[in-house]
Design a protein around this motif. Structure first.
Motif, PDB file in Angstrom:
ATOM      1  N   LEU A 190       0.866  -1.179   0.000  1.00 36.25           N
ATOM      2  CA  LEU A 190       0.000   0.000   0.000  1.00 36.25           C
ATOM      3  C   LEU A 190       0.902   1.228   0.000  1.00 36.25           C
ATOM      4  N   ARG A 191       2.058   1.062   0.658  1.00 33.26           N
ATOM      5  CA  ARG A 191       3.029   2.132   0.782  1.00 33.26           C
ATOM      6  C   ARG A 191       3.454   2.627  -0.598  1.00 33.26           C
ATOM      7  N   ALA A 192       3.625   1.639  -1.511  1.00 33.42           N
ATOM      8  CA  ALA A 192       4.101   1.992  -2.857  1.00 33.42           C
ATOM      9  C   ALA A 192       3.065   2.769  -3.656  1.00 33.42           C
ATOM     10  N   MET A 193       1.837   2.835  -3.119  1.00 29.40           N
ATOM     11  CA  MET A 193       0.789   3.553  -3.829  1.00 29.40           C
ATOM     12  C   MET A 193       0.937   5.067  -3.666  1.00 29.40           C
ATOM     13  N   THR A 194       1.671   5.490  -2.621  1.00 38.11           N
ATOM     14  CA  THR A 194       1.832   6.931  -2.416  1.00 38.11           C
ATOM     15  C   THR A 194       3.314   7.263  -2.452  1.00 38.11           C
ATOM     16  N   ARG A 195       3.630   8.545  -2.767  1.00 42.68           N
ATOM     17  CA  ARG A 195       5.042   8.917  -2.812  1.00 42.68           C
ATOM     18  C   ARG A 195       5.548   9.096  -1.400  1.00 42.68           C
ATOM     19  N   HIS A 196       6.833   8.874  -1.208  1.00 42.44           N
ATOM     20  CA  HIS A 196       7.394   9.032   0.124  1.00 42.44           C
ATOM     21  C   HIS A 196       7.310  10.506   0.514  1.00 42.44           C
ATOM     22  N   PRO A 197       6.883  10.802   1.725  1.00 41.76           N
ATOM     23  CA  PRO A 197       6.738  12.198   2.147  1.00 41.76           C
ATOM     24  C   PRO A 197       8.045  12.973   1.986  1.00 41.76           C
ATOM     25  N   TRP A 198       9.149  12.282   2.074  1.00 45.35           N
ATOM     26  CA  TRP A 198      10.437  12.967   1.916  1.00 45.35           C
ATOM     27  C   TRP A 198      10.586  13.494   0.485  1.00 45.35           C
ATOM     28  N   GLU A 199      10.093  12.645  -0.450  1.00 46.92           N
ATOM     29  CA  GLU A 199      10.135  13.024  -1.859  1.00 46.92           C
ATOM     30  C   GLU A 199       9.312  14.297  -2.072  1.00 46.92           C
ATOM     31  N   ILE A 200       8.155  14.286  -1.420  1.00 46.73           N
ATOM     32  CA  ILE A 200       7.265  15.453  -1.546  1.00 46.73           C
ATOM     33  C   ILE A 200       7.948  16.678  -0.945  1.00 46.73           C
ATOM     34  N   LEU A 201       8.591  16.454   0.211  1.00 45.40           N
ATOM     35  CA  LEU A 201       9.304  17.552   0.880  1.00 45.40           C
ATOM     36  C   LEU A 201      10.385  18.118  -0.039  1.00 45.40           C
ATOM     37  N   CYS A 202      11.115  17.186  -0.694  1.00 47.55           N
ATOM     38  CA  CYS A 202      12.210  17.623  -1.553  1.00 47.55           C
ATOM     39  C   CYS A 202      11.725  18.463  -2.736  1.00 47.55           C
ATOM     40  N   GLU A 203      10.456  18.208  -3.108  1.00 48.52           N
ATOM     41  CA  GLU A 203       9.913  18.998  -4.198  1.00 48.52           C
ATOM     42  C   GLU A 203       9.517  20.382  -3.720  1.00 48.52           C
ATOM     43  N   ILE A 234      11.427  23.722  13.361  1.00 48.76           N
ATOM     44  CA  ILE A 234      10.507  24.466  12.510  1.00 48.76           C
ATOM     45  C   ILE A 234       9.744  23.488  11.623  1.00 48.76           C
ATOM     46  N   LYS A 235       8.454  23.635  11.604  1.00 47.20           N
ATOM     47  CA  LYS A 235       7.609  22.707  10.836  1.00 47.20           C
ATOM     48  C   LYS A 235       7.808  22.909   9.324  1.00 47.20           C
ATOM     49  N   LEU A 236       7.952  21.744   8.608  1.00 47.40           N
ATOM     50  CA  LEU A 236       8.112  21.818   7.153  1.00 47.40           C
ATOM     51  C   LEU A 236       6.885  21.227   6.455  1.00 47.40           C
ATOM     52  N   THR A 237       6.599  19.925   6.747  1.00 47.72           N
ATOM     53  CA  THR A 237       5.404  19.270   6.191  1.00 47.72           C
ATOM     54  C   THR A 237       4.754  18.543   7.356  1.00 47.72           C
ATOM     55  N   ASP A 238       3.672  17.815   7.067  1.00 48.33           N
ATOM     56  CA  ASP A 238       3.023  17.065   8.146  1.00 48.33           C
ATOM     57  C   ASP A 238       3.970  16.044   8.740  1.00 48.33           C
ATOM     58  N   GLU A 239       4.858  15.535   7.909  1.00 49.24           N
ATOM     59  CA  GLU A 239       5.727  14.459   8.380  1.00 49.24           C
ATOM     60  C   GLU A 239       7.078  14.951   8.882  1.00 49.24           C
ATOM     61  N   TYR A 240       7.546  16.032   8.320  1.00 54.41           N
ATOM     62  CA  TYR A 240       8.919  16.447   8.628  1.00 54.41           C
ATOM     63  C   TYR A 240       9.002  17.867   9.186  1.00 54.41           C
ATOM     64  N   SER A 241      10.063  18.062  10.021  1.00 56.30           N
ATOM     65  CA  SER A 241      10.384  19.380  10.558  1.00 56.30           C
ATOM     66  C   SER A 241      11.858  19.606  10.309  1.00 56.30           C
ATOM     67  N   GLY A 242      12.263  20.853  10.355  1.00 55.80           N
ATOM     68  CA  GLY A 242      13.682  21.159  10.165  1.00 55.80           C
ATOM     69  C   GLY A 242      14.265  21.683  11.462  1.00 55.80           C
ATOM     70  N   LEU A 243      15.589  21.682  11.542  1.00 55.91           N
ATOM     71  CA  LEU A 243      16.244  22.191  12.750  1.00 55.91           C
ATOM     72  C   LEU A 243      16.995  23.473  12.401  1.00 55.91           C
ATOM     73  N   MET A 244      16.753  24.459  13.228  1.00 61.51           N
ATOM     74  CA  MET A 244      17.547  25.672  13.080  1.00 61.51           C
ATOM     75  C   MET A 244      18.461  25.743  14.292  1.00 61.51           C
ATOM     76  N   PRO A 245      19.769  25.495  14.111  1.00 68.38           N
ATOM     77  CA  PRO A 245      20.675  25.530  15.265  1.00 68.38           C
ATOM     78  C   PRO A 245      20.675  26.937  15.867  1.00 68.38           C
ATOM     79  N   LYS A 246      20.909  26.971  17.154  1.00 71.66           N
ATOM     80  CA  LYS A 246      20.860  28.232  17.898  1.00 71.66           C
ATOM     81  C   LYS A 246      21.701  29.324  17.210  1.00 71.66           C
ATOM     82  N   GLY A 247      22.891  28.939  16.781  1.00 72.17           N
ATOM     83  CA  GLY A 247      23.827  29.896  16.177  1.00 72.17           C
ATOM     84  C   GLY A 247      23.323  30.503  14.883  1.00 72.17           C
ATOM     85  N   GLU A 248      22.307  29.827  14.282  1.00 72.12           N
ATOM     86  CA  GLU A 248      21.796  30.340  13.020  1.00 72.12           C
ATOM     87  C   GLU A 248      20.675  31.351  13.217  1.00 72.12           C
ATOM     88  N   TYR A 249      20.425  31.717  14.476  1.00 74.89           N
ATOM     89  CA  TYR A 249      19.319  32.647  14.738  1.00 74.89           C
ATOM     90  C   TYR A 249      19.692  34.058  14.275  1.00 74.89           C
TER      91      TYR A 249
END
Ligand code: DC
Length: 702
Positions: free
Chosen positions: A484-497, A519-534
């Motif tokens: 069933l998994r193969a029926m949908t694209r991997h959320p990472w793929e979607i994120l990369c787009e 920081i929220k990116l998609t429903d499945e993934y979030s990103g990290l902003m290191p403190k120094g990058e503030y």
């Protein structure tokens, strides 16, 4: 004349035993049952009401004769016809009718009057031959008789179960022994022979022994069967000739036993009394009137033998061809199409290429009733059993349809391809996945193929009966793996787009952690902003400026597909004004006075703003405000007292430059003096300097 009467119930073996005795003792055999059967056949053909005593007027013109062991009804050989199930089932009715019995009893007495005979029936010892030399009551258990009947029927291809045969025999016993006229009964002087546990030979020998004990004497034989004999015609009738074969020996030849006599023509057309005649001995009988030996002759023996051999050879060849044909079909497991021809109680006869095959009801897809409606229809069957001895073929419709289904399933399976999407139903849940079915196929959906996310409990995701779209991901060794998994694209793929390195977007702070911000990116993934990058500046404190849920403009620094991590930065979206500022303490720079206040002045240097405290304006003058000396807009040289770009800090001094200049000129002076007068103390050296006076007066003021 020696007469043997054999009575007994149906299936006791009377006719088999009687025939054998007749052969061994060389006497006549009269099957009285066959006569009742012949009357039944005629009554049925005429369609009369057999229960009606008055229906048997036809007996008057009826001719029942035995010729060479065959029974003739009005000139027709009916030996086979009278053995049908129909006749067997109906013969009890005419057998209980008075006029039928008296007619046949009379005929039986007449035929047997002047010959040595063995007669079997139901009333021979009691009615027909009350004075018989030997009376036998041949009996056997019902089961034993039923078994014999069943065997006979099986051979004839008629299927009837043992239970049904027992019932049939019991019914006939009851009818034969309870009818009003001449019922089956043991004559008082009859000897009972129970054949249940005896072989045919044992029974025959027992009866023959009894016959000899009762004074039976075997007729002497002049000629043997098959022997060539010659004689003179002494009597001509339309249908037979009587031949004198020398002293004491008489021969008879029936027209149908003479070669070259055309059917239906009278022998008068061919022969005259006194002519010589040559023939072969067919069998030995006795003249009904005189009791003299009577040789039955034939000129067709050789022809008959050849015909018989040819017939047997043809039958054998047919049988072999049939067996070979069905054997090949069986071995090839080939489904054949056969037409229903006749339905019996236990199944149906079908015909296939002119051969009869049997389909037991248990091997049929439908009931017996439904089968009987299919007469004339073609059924698909498989050959399952071949009885080589009887050349009987058994087929199965059930196995044929199973095979058809199996083939269809295989064809369906062969047409499947990896990557194909199917609509499937969840049929079974397993601890590690589920079984899905589609068409006639089943496939395995492994737990890891249910979703892109890890699935711990299959029940949380699937239910039995649920319909899903699944992709065939593997077909191996007849097994299908679904996903069933193969029926949908991997959320990472979607994120990369959606996100690329360098993209700037407004991100929502999901969480503040010691290392920085999630920081929220998609429903499945979030990103990290290191403190120094503030921020570029240490003074911008993230904890003080950001709350969970707030939004920030951020830039994608890196997308790591291996680790599935996205790094973000806020400061990368901001101009880094202090970035180029690389100053060391004591560097001399040009600054412009930008704004003046009580304590000093803001100075601009490149893109940043520094500060010049009022006390750092001059070493020689007392200054109240910077613009007393340097109005706004003035560009001056200043010395870097402290530069900390990370804190946006630049502190400059003009005074320090002046002091440095003075120190330099002093140093110069000292170097000159060095060559003229030696220096005494440091206090002496500085005593004359204004600089120190000013410093001292400042201190005293404070
Ligand atoms: O022996 P069989 O089955 O061919 O006999 C057929 C029927 O004829 C049997 O059911 C009873 C009847 N029968 C009879 O009543 N008297 C005889 N002597 C012979 C036969």
């Amino acid at each position: 004349m020696f007469k043997i009467a054999i009575d007994g119930p149906a299936g006791a073996g009377k006719s088999t035993i009687s025939k054998e005795i007749a052969k061994k003792l060389n006497i006549e055999y009269l099957d009285t049952g066959a006569m009742y059967r012949a009357v039944t056949l005629k009554a049925m053909r005429l369609g009369v009401n057999m229960e009606d005593d008055n229906a048997y007027g036809f007996l008057d013109g009826t001719d029942i004769t035995f010729i060479n062991g065959d029974i003739y009804l009005d000139g027709e050989n009916v030996s086979k016809a009278i053995r049908s199930v129909e006749i067997t089932n109906n013969v009890s009715t005419p057998s209980k009718i008075g006029c039928v019995r008296s007619y046949l009893v009379e005929l039986q007495r007449k035929i047997s009057e002047s010959i040595n005979v063995v007669m079997d029936g139901r009333d021979i010892g009691t009615v027909v031959l009350p004075n018989a030399n030997l009376k036998i009551y041949l009996d056997a258990s019902v089961e034993c008789r039923a078994l014999r009947r069943k065997k006979e029927r099986d051979l004839a291809g008629v299927e009837l179960s043992l239970e049904e045969t027992i019932k049939e025999i019991e019914a006939r016993d009851l009818k034969d022994s309870t009818r009003k006229i001449n019922p089956l009964r043991k004559a008082d002087d009859a000897i009972i022979v129970d054949s249940s546990d005896m072989t045919i030979e044992e029974v025959v020998n027992t009866i023959i022994k009894l016959a000899y004990e009762r004074g039976f004497k075997k007729m002497s034989e002049k000629f043997v069967n098959g022997q060539n004999v010659q004689g003179y015609i002494i009597h001509v009738t339309p249908s037979y000739l009587k031949i004198e074969l020398g002293e004491d020996a008489l021969g008879i030849i029936y027209s149908n036993d003479i070669l070259d006599v055309v059917d239906g023509h009278s022998l008068h057309e061919y022969y005259n009394v006194g002519e010589q005649f040559e023939a072969q001995v067919k069998s030995l009988s006795k003249d009904q009137k005189t009791g003299q030996p009577l040789y039955i002759l034939s000129t067709k023996l050789e022809q008959e033998r050849l015909a018989k051999e040819a017939k047997e050879a043809a039958a054998k060849a047919r049988k072999e061809a049939k067996l070979a044909k069905f054997q090949a079909l069986k071995e090839a497991d080939e489904i054949i199409s056969a037409k229903v021809s006749k339905v019996l109680k236990t199944g149906a006869f079908l015909s296939y290429e002119g051969h009869e095959v049997f389909l037991p009801v248990k091997q049929s897809e439908v009931s017996l009733e439904a089968l009987s409606k299919l007469v004339g229809e073609e059924l698909q069957v498989l050959v399952t059993f071949i009885d080589a001895e009887k050349a009987q073929i058994q087929v199965s419709q059930t196995l044929a349809s199973r095979k058809t289904a199996r083939l269809a399933k295989k064809a369906e399976f062969d047409a499947l391809a990896e990557g194909q999407v199917v609509t499937a139903t969840v049929t079974t849940l397993l601890p590690f996945g589920a079984i899905l079915s589609f068409g006639s196929q089943t496939g395995l959906l492994h737990q890891s193929e249910i979703d892109h996310k890890q699935v711990r409990d299959v029940k949380q995701h699937l239910q039995v009966g649920q319909e899903v779209q699944a992709k065939i991901i593997k077909i191996e060794e007849g097994k299908i793996s679904l996903s069933l998994r193969a029926m949908t694209r991997h959320p990472w793929e979607i994120l990369c787009e959606q996100y690329h390195v360098g993209d700037v977007f407004e991100g929502t702070v999901e969480k503040i952690i010691p290392a920085g911000l999630i920081i929220k990116l998609t429903d499945e993934y979030s990103g990290l902003m290191p403190k120094g990058e503030y921020s570029w500046l240490l003074t911008d404190k993230l904890e003080e400026q950001v709350t969970e849920g707030s939004t920030l403009k951020v830039k994608v620094l890196d997308i790591d597909s291996k680790k599935k991590r996205v790094s973000l930065s806020r400061r990368a979206t901001l101009e880094n004004t202090w970035g180029d500022i690389k100053l060391n303490r004591n560097d001399i720079i040009n600054v412009t006075i930008a704004a003046v206040d009580e304590k000093g002045a803001k100075v601009s240097y490149k893109n940043v703003t520094g500060y010049l405290p009022v006390g750092e304006v001059s070493a020689t003058r007392r200054v109240g405000r910077v613009d007393e000396i340097y109005p706004v807009g003035t560009e001056v040289e200043a010395l870097v007292l402290n530069c900390d770009p990370l804190r946006a800090k630049l502190l400059v001094s003009i005074k320090a430059i002046e002091l440095n200049k003075e120190r330099e000129s002093f140093d110069k002076y000292m170097k000159q003096q060095d060559s003229e007068t030696p220096v005494s103390t440091m206090a002496d050296l500085f005593a004359g300097l204004n600089l120190f006076e000013e410093e001292a007066s400042k201190k005293s003021k404070k």
